[in-house]
Structure formats: structure tokens, C-alpha cells
Enzyme design. Structure first.
Site, PDB file in Angstrom:
ATOM      1  N   LYS A  47       0.920  -1.407   0.318  1.00  0.00           N
ATOM      2  CA  LYS A  47      -0.050  -0.313   0.072  1.00  0.00           C
ATOM      3  C   LYS A  47       0.813   1.427   0.161  1.00  0.00           C
ATOM      4  O   LYS A  47       2.341   1.000   0.142  1.00  0.00           O
ATOM      5  CB  LYS A  47      -1.042   0.457   1.170  1.00  0.00           C
ATOM      6  CG  LYS A  47      -2.158  -0.519   0.928  1.00  0.00           C
ATOM      7  CD  LYS A  47      -3.038  -0.068   2.211  1.00  0.00           C
ATOM      8  CE  LYS A  47      -4.257  -0.929   2.189  1.00  0.00           C
ATOM      9  NZ  LYS A  47      -5.227  -0.636   1.013  1.00  0.00           N
ATOM     10  N   LYS A  55      -6.565   4.645   5.272  1.00  0.00           N
ATOM     11  CA  LYS A  55      -7.458   3.814   5.793  1.00  0.00           C
ATOM     12  C   LYS A  55      -7.734   3.656   7.247  1.00  0.00           C
ATOM     13  O   LYS A  55      -8.166   3.364   7.978  1.00  0.00           O
ATOM     14  CB  LYS A  55      -6.546   2.560   4.914  1.00  0.00           C
ATOM     15  CG  LYS A  55      -7.649   1.187   5.041  1.00  0.00           C
ATOM     16  CD  LYS A  55      -6.899  -0.068   4.819  1.00  0.00           C
ATOM     17  CE  LYS A  55      -8.027  -1.519   5.203  1.00  0.00           C
ATOM     18  NZ  LYS A  55      -7.848  -2.555   4.467  1.00  0.00           N
ATOM     19  N   ARG A  58     -10.051   6.524   8.800  1.00  0.00           N
ATOM     20  CA  ARG A  58     -10.622   5.990   8.303  1.00  0.00           C
ATOM     21  C   ARG A  58     -11.544   4.547   9.344  1.00  0.00           C
ATOM     22  O   ARG A  58     -12.789   4.498   9.466  1.00  0.00           O
ATOM     23  CB  ARG A  58     -10.996   5.063   6.658  1.00  0.00           C
ATOM     24  CG  ARG A  58     -12.194   4.929   6.743  1.00  0.00           C
ATOM     25  CD  ARG A  58     -12.424   4.487   4.869  1.00  0.00           C
ATOM     26  NE  ARG A  58     -11.385   3.893   4.481  1.00  0.00           N
ATOM     27  CZ  ARG A  58     -11.290   2.528   4.125  1.00  0.00           C
ATOM     28  NH1 ARG A  58     -12.466   1.452   4.024  1.00  0.00           N
ATOM     29  NH2 ARG A  58      -9.827   2.397   3.334  1.00  0.00           N
ATOM     30  N   LYS A 114     -19.979 -12.196  -2.265  1.00  0.00           N
ATOM     31  CA  LYS A 114     -20.626 -11.325  -2.079  1.00  0.00           C
ATOM     32  C   LYS A 114     -21.554 -10.785  -2.750  1.00  0.00           C
ATOM     33  O   LYS A 114     -21.714 -11.223  -4.257  1.00  0.00           O
ATOM     34  CB  LYS A 114     -19.703  -9.950  -1.765  1.00  0.00           C
ATOM     35  CG  LYS A 114     -18.661  -9.885  -0.947  1.00  0.00           C
ATOM     36  CD  LYS A 114     -17.169  -8.963  -0.903  1.00  0.00           C
ATOM     37  CE  LYS A 114     -17.913  -7.674  -0.768  1.00  0.00           C
ATOM     38  NZ  LYS A 114     -16.884  -6.418  -0.533  1.00  0.00           N
ATOM     39  N   GLU A 141      -1.717 -10.239   2.732  1.00  0.00           N
ATOM     40  CA  GLU A 141      -2.746 -10.972   1.660  1.00  0.00           C
ATOM     41  C   GLU A 141      -2.992 -11.714   0.844  1.00  0.00           C
ATOM     42  O   GLU A 141      -2.334 -10.593  -0.127  1.00  0.00           O
ATOM     43  CB  GLU A 141      -3.801  -9.408   1.538  1.00  0.00           C
ATOM     44  CG  GLU A 141      -5.417 -10.050   1.369  1.00  0.00           C
ATOM     45  CD  GLU A 141      -6.539  -8.989   1.219  1.00  0.00           C
ATOM     46  OE1 GLU A 141      -7.351  -8.771   2.207  1.00  0.00           O
ATOM     47  OE2 GLU A 141      -6.177  -8.263   0.388  1.00  0.00           O
TER      48      GLU A 141
HETATM   49  P1  0O2 Z   1      -7.379  -2.309  -2.666  1.00  0.00           P
HETATM   50  O1  0O2 Z   1      -7.183  -1.021  -3.379  1.00  0.00           O
HETATM   51  O2  0O2 Z   1      -7.216  -3.452  -3.808  1.00  0.00           O
HETATM   52  O3  0O2 Z   1      -6.472  -3.585  -2.019  1.00  0.00           O
HETATM   53  P2  0O2 Z   1      -9.950  -4.221   4.908  1.00  0.00           P
HETATM   54  O4  0O2 Z   1     -11.313  -3.310   4.122  1.00  0.00           O
HETATM   55  O5  0O2 Z   1      -9.660  -4.809   4.332  1.00  0.00           O
HETATM   56  O6  0O2 Z   1      -9.784  -4.472   5.978  1.00  0.00           O
HETATM   57  P3  0O2 Z   1     -12.634  -6.007   4.191  1.00  0.00           P
HETATM   58  O7  0O2 Z   1     -13.316  -5.501   2.863  1.00  0.00           O
HETATM   59  O8  0O2 Z   1     -13.800  -6.720   5.312  1.00  0.00           O
HETATM   60  O9  0O2 Z   1     -11.536  -5.198   4.813  1.00  0.00           O
HETATM   61  O10 0O2 Z   1     -11.260  -7.206   3.907  1.00  0.00           O
HETATM   62  P4  0O2 Z   1     -11.649  -8.078   2.001  1.00  0.00           P
HETATM   63  O11 0O2 Z   1     -13.129  -7.963   2.196  1.00  0.00           O
HETATM   64  O12 0O2 Z   1     -11.394  -9.218   2.437  1.00  0.00           O
HETATM   65  O13 0O2 Z   1     -11.764  -8.047   1.138  1.00  0.00           O
HETATM   66  C1  0O2 Z   1     -10.143  -6.621   0.445  1.00  0.00           C
HETATM   67  C2  0O2 Z   1     -10.111  -6.401  -0.492  1.00  0.00           C
HETATM   68  O14 0O2 Z   1     -10.812  -7.701  -1.902  1.00  0.00           O
HETATM   69  C3  0O2 Z   1      -9.774  -5.977  -1.175  1.00  0.00           C
HETATM   70  O15 0O2 Z   1      -8.786  -4.268  -1.484  1.00  0.00           O
HETATM   71  C4  0O2 Z   1     -10.193  -5.366  -2.807  1.00  0.00           C
HETATM   72  O16 0O2 Z   1      -9.452  -5.407  -3.399  1.00  0.00           O
HETATM   73  C5  0O2 Z   1     -11.219  -7.211  -2.885  1.00  0.00           C
HETATM   74  N1  0O2 Z   1     -12.451  -7.185  -2.258  1.00  0.00           N
HETATM   75  C6  0O2 Z   1     -13.556  -6.849  -1.621  1.00  0.00           C
HETATM   76  N2  0O2 Z   1     -14.760  -7.253  -2.205  1.00  0.00           N
HETATM   77  C7  0O2 Z   1     -14.612  -6.328  -3.369  1.00  0.00           C
HETATM   78  C8  0O2 Z   1     -15.447  -6.536  -4.260  1.00  0.00           C
HETATM   79  O17 0O2 Z   1     -16.970  -5.684  -3.637  1.00  0.00           O
HETATM   80  N3  0O2 Z   1     -15.035  -6.034  -5.861  1.00  0.00           N
HETATM   81  C9  0O2 Z   1     -14.050  -5.759  -6.231  1.00  0.00           C
HETATM   82  N4  0O2 Z   1     -13.487  -4.956  -7.248  1.00  0.00           N
HETATM   83  N5  0O2 Z   1     -12.925  -5.845  -4.969  1.00  0.00           N
HETATM   84  C10 0O2 Z   1     -12.878  -6.109  -4.103  1.00  0.00           C
HETATM   85  P5  0O2 Z   1      -9.094  -3.010  -0.895  1.00  0.00           P
HETATM   86  O18 0O2 Z   1      -8.593  -1.976   0.228  1.00  0.00           O
HETATM   87  O19 0O2 Z   1     -10.874  -2.425  -1.160  1.00  0.00           O
HETATM   88  O20 0O2 Z   1      -8.723  -2.338  -2.738  1.00  0.00           O
END
Ligand code: 0O2
Length: 207
Positions: A47, A55, A58, A114, A141
Site C-alpha cells: 500500500k 485507511k 477511516r 458477495k 493478504e
Molecule cells: P485494494 O486497492 O484492492 O487494496 P478491509 O477493508 O481490507 O480491512 P474487508 O473489506 O472486510 O476489510 O476485506 P476483504 O473483504 O477481504 O476485501 C479486501 C480486498 O478484497 C479489497 O481491497 C479488494 O481488493 C477486494 N474486494 C473485496 N470486495 C470487493 C468487491 O466487491 N469488488 C472488488 N472489485 N474487489 C473487492 P481494497 O482495500 O478495497 O482495495
């Protein structure tokens, strides 16, 4: 402070390298032994400082390295794209079975997609990194998904950001339909692959 922050992020860079090496070894072994590549593509990122700070704020995390380490588990992220769903699970099994890897959390959005249609298998692992100051456990991750799941997720991500999170209902429905089509395609391709290689062959055979 800046130096300390750089060093903090560097640990995650090293953690990524360790996991990338493990995945590279699995891929090369499969290519050599089975003439089969279970991994289509691997991408990774640490990141950015800005995105991490955003983050932390947030999520209301205390701004200390220990608190951030404990609360933010996707500072280092790797995405492993496979041809088939079975490969995603098999690679997950092979990586997480290694005895220097500790599983911190698993989210199986392939078994339980989801509501929007997102599918992917997520695991937070801890991998040891050996620094001059000693051993640290670094959280990484890892997301495993097929090419079809990845294609869908990339587009959905772009749409989500274009509409700043407020996506029109019609588009959401279309996206869900597209996710269903991608799942059907995955199932069909895996079936065809099975026919080509004989029953029970599976994309990856046991090592
Ligand atoms: P980036 O830019 O990819 O890093 P967290 O917010 O990580 O503490 P969360 O949301 O419960 O907790 O974690 P989860 O469900 O494991 O999801 C984390 C990552 O999964 C996201 O990272 C996305 O990369 C992917 N992801 C999860 N849900 C979706 C979705 O609905 N659509 C898409 N396209 N990707 C998803 P970040 O941080 O959002 O973004």
C-alpha cells in the site's frame, strides 16, 4: 519518523518477496514435474503511504506502528490469478500448509460470493522475515481468483470508483448478471479441461 515509516513499509516489501518466492517455486515445480502451470498471473503491491494513512484514519486505528500492524492486514497484498477454480484452492492449500506460514484469517468469497457477485479466495498469512535486528512476522493478504473472476473484479472496481461508490441500480444488476456468466464460464471451462485430461485429473494433481 519518515525513516521509521519507510522501514515499517520495507518489512512488508520483504514479506511480499517471501510469499512471491513460495508461489514461484510451486509454479516452477508444477511446470517441471507435471508440465502444467497452475498460475496465470501474480501481481503484488505494498500500500502507498497515502492509502495506508487514509485507511488508518477511516478505521480509527491508533497511529502507532504496533496498532497499525495489528489492525491493517492488507498493507502487503498479492493477487494470484489461475485458470481454474480448483487451482485457486489447491494453491491456497499448498501455500498455507507450509510450516513457516501462519494463517490469520480466511474469507472464501468463492464458496460464498458477495451480494454484488464478487468472488475470490482471500487469506491473510503471516510469513517470517529475517532482518539484521531479528525475526519479524509480516502479514500478507493473498487473493486467489480465476481469470474470469479477476476480469469481473477489475471492471467492477473501475465502475465503483467512477461512480464514487454510488453505482446506478441498473448497472449493479448488470454486474451481478456478468458475475453469474463468469461463474458459468469458469464451470464450463473446468469441465472441458477435465474432459481433455481424463476424469479426476483436475487442473492440479497431488504432489
Ligand atoms: P485494494 O486497492 O484492492 O487494496 P478491509 O477493508 O481490507 O480491512 P474487508 O473489506 O472486510 O476489510 O476485506 P476483504 O473483504 O477481504 O476485501 C479486501 C480486498 O478484497 C479489497 O481491497 C479488494 O481488493 C477486494 N474486494 C473485496 N470486495 C470487493 C468487491 O466487491 N469488488 C472488488 N472489485 N474487489 C473487492 P481494497 O482495500 O478495497 O482495495
Amino acid at each position: 519518523m519518515r525513516d521509521e515509516f519507510q522501514r515499517f513499509l520495507l518489512e512488508y516489501q520483504f514479506g511480499l518477496r517471501e510469499v512471491e518466492t513460495k508461489l514461484g517455486i510451486l509454479r516452477d515445480e508444477f511446470l517441471q514435474m507435471h508440465d502444467y502451470n497452475p498460475i496465470e498471473h501474480v501481481s503484488s503491491r505494498v500500500k502507498t503511504a497515502d492509502s495506508l494513512v487514509e485507511k488508518v484514519i477511516r478505521k480509527g486505528v491508533e497511529p502507532s506502528f504496533d496498532a497499525i500492524r495489528a489492525a491493517i492486514t492488507d498493507i502487503a497484498g498479492i493477487r494470484v490469478t489461475t485458470s481454474f477454480t480448483k487451482d485457486a484452492y489447491r494453491l491456497f492449500d499448498l501455500l498455507t500448509a507450509q510450516d513457516d506460514i501462519t494463517i490469520r484469517a480466511v474469507k472464501d468469497y468463492i464458496a460464498e460470493p458477495k451480494d454484488n457477485g464478487y468472488k475470490s479466495l482471500h487469506v491473510i498469512v503471516e510469513v517470517p522475515v529475517f532482518l539484521s535486528t531479528g525475526r519479524v512476522a509480516v502479514a500478507v493478504e493473498v487473493q486467489f481468483r480465476t481469470i474470469a473472476m479477476d476480469f469481473w473484479a477489475s471492471l467492477e472496481h473501475k465502475i465503483y470508483y467512477k461512480y464514487a461508490g454510488v453505482v446506478p441500480d441498473g448497472l449493479l444488476t448488470e454486474l451481478k448478471d456478468a458475475a453469474d456468466s463468469a461463474a458459468l464460464l469458469d464451470a464450463r471451462m473446468e469441465r472441458l479441461h477435465g474432459q481433455l485430461h481424463g476424469p479426476g485429473a483436475g487442473p492440479i494433481r497431488a504432489v
